[in-house]
Design an enzyme around this catalytic site. Structure first.
Site, mmCIF file in Angstrom:
data_model
loop_
_atom_site.group_PDB
_atom_site.id
_atom_site.type_symbol
_atom_site.label_atom_id
_atom_site.label_comp_id
_atom_site.label_asym_id
_atom_site.label_seq_id
_atom_site.Cartn_x
_atom_site.Cartn_y
_atom_site.Cartn_z
ATOM 1 N N ASP A 109 0.751 -1.113 0.065
ATOM 2 C CA ASP A 109 -0.074 -0.086 -0.084
ATOM 3 C C ASP A 109 0.686 1.384 0.104
ATOM 4 O OD1 ASP A 109 -2.305 1.416 0.114
ATOM 5 O OD2 ASP A 109 -3.158 0.499 1.941
ATOM 6 N N GLU A 147 -14.035 1.863 0.133
ATOM 7 C CA GLU A 147 -13.254 2.355 1.150
ATOM 8 C C GLU A 147 -13.239 3.605 1.295
ATOM 9 O OE1 GLU A 147 -9.107 2.436 1.550
ATOM 10 O OE2 GLU A 147 -8.535 2.802 -0.424
#
Length: 641
Positions: free
Chosen positions: A399, A454
Site C-alpha cells: 500500500d 473504502e
C-alpha cells in the site's frame, strides 16, 4: 498458439502514407514533414482526432531527425491465452503495422487495430541514454466531452479522485489541469476515445495536461535522492533533469487510443495486446480469487455466536476464516493492525498468534494474505517473501506508493519479480494505473488506483458507473465491493464499524460481474453476510476470471449491462447512475436447450430503501427476452446455468 503473419507492402501504400485497420473502419493518415511526425485518425470517414508533434528528446538529440520515412506495412493475426483472463480466455490480435525511420538508427512503430491506434519509439543507441521528454499534441475533433481524473502538478497521487466531465474549453479554464491516465473522450454518435499506455518498463508513467486546444503529456522527473517519511512514504529531495535514464537499445512504452463505441470500450483488450507476454515458466500456482476483508467493517463481527473481543486478533480472524470456508471464499486479508509494528513485517501483534492462525486457516482450506506499507517492503525485500513462503503466506497487499516516477515503476517490478521466486501473489494498493507489468508477471494479481468502496461517503454510484469505461477498461481494479448496508446517496450516513455502501443492494451485487480484478474483496462484515445468505451465496459464486465477455447495453458514464461466461455458466451484471433504466435483454448468446436463471433485482422501493431487492428464478433459453428495471443508483445481477 496460432500465428499468421502476412506482408502486404505496396509502393502505393508507402506513397500515400495511409494505413487502415484490417476491417477498414479506421483510417490513419500520416504526416511526415521534415522534422515532424504526426497522424490524423478517421473512423467511418469522420475525423476522430489528430496527433502531431510526436518527438523524443534523448541525450542531446531530438527525434525525429530529418524527414521520417514510413516503411512497409505488415498485417499480423495471432492469438494468446493470458494467465489471468479478465475478459477472454483467448485473445486474438489483428492489426496492420508500419515502421517509421526517425533518424539516428531509431524508429517509431505505428500499429492500427480494428478498434484503436498505437505507436511507440524504438531506440538503437549504445549504452544508457537519458530521456528528457517524450511528447505529442493530441487534438480531438469538435464536440467531445472529456472525462478525466485530476492529479496535482507535483504528480503525488493515489489515483483515487472522482472523475470530472467537461469540454476541452472548460478543462482549460479549470483549477486542475493535470489528469491521470486513462482518459476518456465521448463524442457524437457514441464515438469513444480511450487514451492509455502499455508496456511501461523502466520508465515513468504518463500524465496528461491541457495546453490551449490540445492535450499534451507530462512526466515526473527521475528521483535522485529521497528520504523516508513516516512508515509508508518518502520525500523526494533531489530530482534529475531527465524523466528516465535507461538502456539505449529498447522499445519505449506504447501510446494507444481506443477508437470505438461504449460497448466496444467494455470488450476491448488493447492494453493486454500491447503488453509483454508472461516470463514465468510455471503459472499453475497463480490462483485469482476472492478475499474476505476486515478493514472496511472494522474487524468487528457482532453475531449471537460472537463471545470474544473483536479486533485484529486470533479469535476474530478465525471467525473470518470460518465464514470464508462456509462460502468457498479463497483468502482472508489481514490489513493494517495485524503486525506489532508497520515497520516490522515479521512479527504479529500479541493477540494474533500468527503461526497458530495460519495452521487454523490451512485446516479450513483458507489462505492468509498480509497487508504491508511499501516502504517496509523496500527495506526488507531481501528476506520478506522467502520468509512468507516458509510461513505458507501465498499473497500480500502492498500500500501507499502514491508515485509514478521511474524509480517507483522499477520498485513494482522488483517486488513482483522477487515475489514470483517464492510463488507469492501481489495486490498493489495506493497504486498507479495498470500498464502491462501484470501480464509480464501475472502474479501481480490486481491494483487499486481507483475511487473504491473504502471511500464510503465519497464513493458515489455516479462515479462508479464510469469505471468500466475508464479505469477498469485498462486493467484490474481492486474496488472492494460487497457492502450489505445499502443507502441511496441522499440518505447516506455511515462509518466504521457499521460501514455503508451507496447504491442499491443489487448495485453492489452486480459489481462482482461488472468490475474486473483477479482479486475481489468481500468488504463487509461476515455477520452481515450471514444475515443475507442468498446474496452472499450469489456473490461468492461469481468468478474472478472469465472465458468470454459481452456488453449487452452500455453508455459511457451512464449505465452498463455485461454478460460474462465461465465454462458453461453465464453471469450478468448491470449498474446505472442517477437515472433509473429499463432494458429488454436478449439472451441469444445462450446455447441450445433450457437454462435456469436466478436474478437479483431492485425492489419497488429501492429508490428510497436501497436494501430492497427481489430474487426471482425462471427458465430461459436463447430466444428469451428479459425485462430489466434498475432504480436510480441501482443494479441487476443474475446467473444462468
Amino acid at each position: 498458439m496460432m500465428m499468421l503473419t502476412l506482408a502486404v507492402t505496396s509502393a502505393q501504400a508507402a506513397k500515400s502514407k495511409v494505413l487502415t485497420s484490417p476491417n477498414g473502419k479506421i483510417v490513419v493518415e500520416l504526416q511526415t514533414d521534415k522534422g515532424q511526425l504526426g497522424y490524423t485518425v478517421k473512423c467511418d470517414n469522420k475525423v476522430a482526432y489528430t496527433i502531431d508533434g510526436i518527438s523524443l528528446k534523448v541525450d542531446q538529440l531530438t527525434l525525429p531527425v530529418g524527414t521520417p520515412k514510413a516503411g512497409k506495412t505488415v498485417h499480423v493475426v495471432k492469438s494468446f491465452k493470458p494467465a489471468v483472463p479478465l475478459k477472454f480466455s483467448t485473445i486474438t490480435e489483428d492489426y496492420n503495422e508500419t515502421t517509421i525511420a526517425v533518424g539516428a538508427g531509431s524508429s517509431v512503430l505505428l500499429r492500427v487495430m480494428n478498434n484503436g491506434v498505437a505507436y511507440r519509439f524504438v531506440l538503437n543507441k549504445k549504452g544508457n541514454v537519458e530521456v528528457f521528454d517524450d511528447v505529442f499534441r493530441l487534438t480531438p475533433a469538435e464536440g467531445f466531452t472529456i472525462h478525466r481524473q485530476t492529479a496535482p502538478d507535483h504528480f503525488n497521487t493515489s489515483y483515487e479522485e472522482a472523475y470530472r466531465s467537461s469540454s476541452m474549453e472548460e478543462w482549460a479554464g479549470s483549477d486542475r489541469k493535470m489528469s491521470t491516465l486513462p482518459l476518456l473522450m465521448s463524442g457524437a454518435d457514441d464515438v469513444q476515445l480511450l487514451i492509455g499506455e502499455s508496456d511501461v518498463d523502466d520508465y515513468p508513467h504518463q500524465f496528461l495536461h491541457i495546453d490551449g486546444g490540445a492535450i499534451v503529456p507530462r512526466y515526473p522527473k527521475a528521483p535522485v535522492k529521497w528520504e523516508p517519511r513516516g512508515d509508508r512514504g518518502e520525500q523526494i529531495t533531489e530530482e534529475a533533469p531527465f524523466i528516465a535514464k535507461t538502456n539505449g537499445q529498447r522499445a519505449l512504452p506504447w501510446r494507444w487510443i481506443a477508437v470505438t463505441d461504449s460497448k466496444g470500450i467494455i470488450e476491448q483488450t488493447l492494453p493486454v495486446q500491447l503488453a509483454r507476454r508472461s516470463v514465468l515458466k510455471d503459472e499453475s500456482w497463480i490462483k485469482p480469487g476472492q478475499f474476505s476483508w476486515e478493514w472496511w467493517n472494522g474487524a468487528a463481527p457482532f453475531g449471537p455466536d460472537v463471545d470474544f473481543k473483536a479486533g485484529c486478533n486470533y479469535e476474530t480472524y478465525c471467525y473470518f476464516a470460518d465464514f470464508a470456508a462456509k462460502f468457498g471464499v479463497d483468502y482472508i486479508l489481514l490489513d493494517e493492525g495485524w503486525a506489532k509494528s508497520t515497520r516490522d513485517p515479521f512479527h504479529g501483534n500479541d493477540g494474533l498468534r500468527l503461526p497458530e492462525l495460519i495452521q487454523y486457516c490451512n485446516a479450513k482450506g483458507v489462505k492468509i494474505v498480509l497487508w504491508l506499507p511499501w516502504l517496509t517492503v523496500e527495506q526488507n525485500l531481501d528476506q520478506l517473501f522467502k520468509t512468507y513462503a516458509e510461513w505458507g503466506i501465498p499473497a500480500v497487499k502492498i500500500d501507499f506508493m502514491d508515485h509514478a516516477d521511474q524509480w517507483m515503476t522499477n520498485f513494482y517490478k522488483r517486488v513482483v519479480q522477487e515475489a514470483a521466486k517464492y510463488k507469492i501473489l501481489v495486490d498493489f494498493h495506493g497504486a498507479f494505473t495498470p500498464s502491462g507489468l501484470e501480464y509480464e508477471y501475472p502474479n501481480l494479481i490486481s491494483y487499486e488506483g481507483v475511487l473504491g468502496l473504502e471511500q464510503m461517503g465519497g464513493c458515489l454510484p455516479k462515479n462508479t458507473v464510469f469505471l468500466p469505461f475508464i479505469r477498469n477498461a485498462v486493467g484490474a481494479a481492486d474496488f472492494t465491493p460487497g457492502g450489505m448496508n445499502n443507502m441511496q446517496p441522499q440518505q447516506y450516513s455511515a462509518r466504521r464499524p457499521n460501514s455503508g455502501a451507496q447504491g442499491t443492494r443489487a448495485f453492489q451485487m452486480a459489481l462482482y460481474v461488472v468490475l474486473e480484478s483477479g482479486v475481489q474483496m468481500l468488504a463487509d462484515n461476515p455477520t452481515r453476510y450471514y444475515q443475507n445468505e442468498d446474496c452472499t451465496r450469489y456473490i461468492a459464486s461469481v468468478p474472478t476470471t472469465w472465458d468470454e465477455t459481452r456488453a449487452l447495453e452500455a453508455k459511457a458514464g451512464e449505465y452498463v449491462v455485461v454478460a460474462k461466461r465461465k465454462g458453461s455458466k453465464w453471469f450478468i451484471g448491470g449498474i446505472t447512475g442517477e437515472s433509473p433504466r429499463d432494458f429488454q435483454l436478449k439472451l441469444d448468446f445462450l446455447g441450445d436447450g433450457s437454462h435456469r436463471m436466478t436474478a437479483f433485482k431492485d425492489g419497488v422501493n429501492a429508490d428510497y430503501q436501497a436494501m430492497h431487492y427481489n430474487k426471482v428464478e425462471q427458465e430461459v433459453n436463447s430466444t428469451s427476452v428479459i425485462n430489466v428495471h434498475m432504480a436510480k443508483n441501482g443494479g441487476w445481477a443474475a446467473v444462468i446455468e
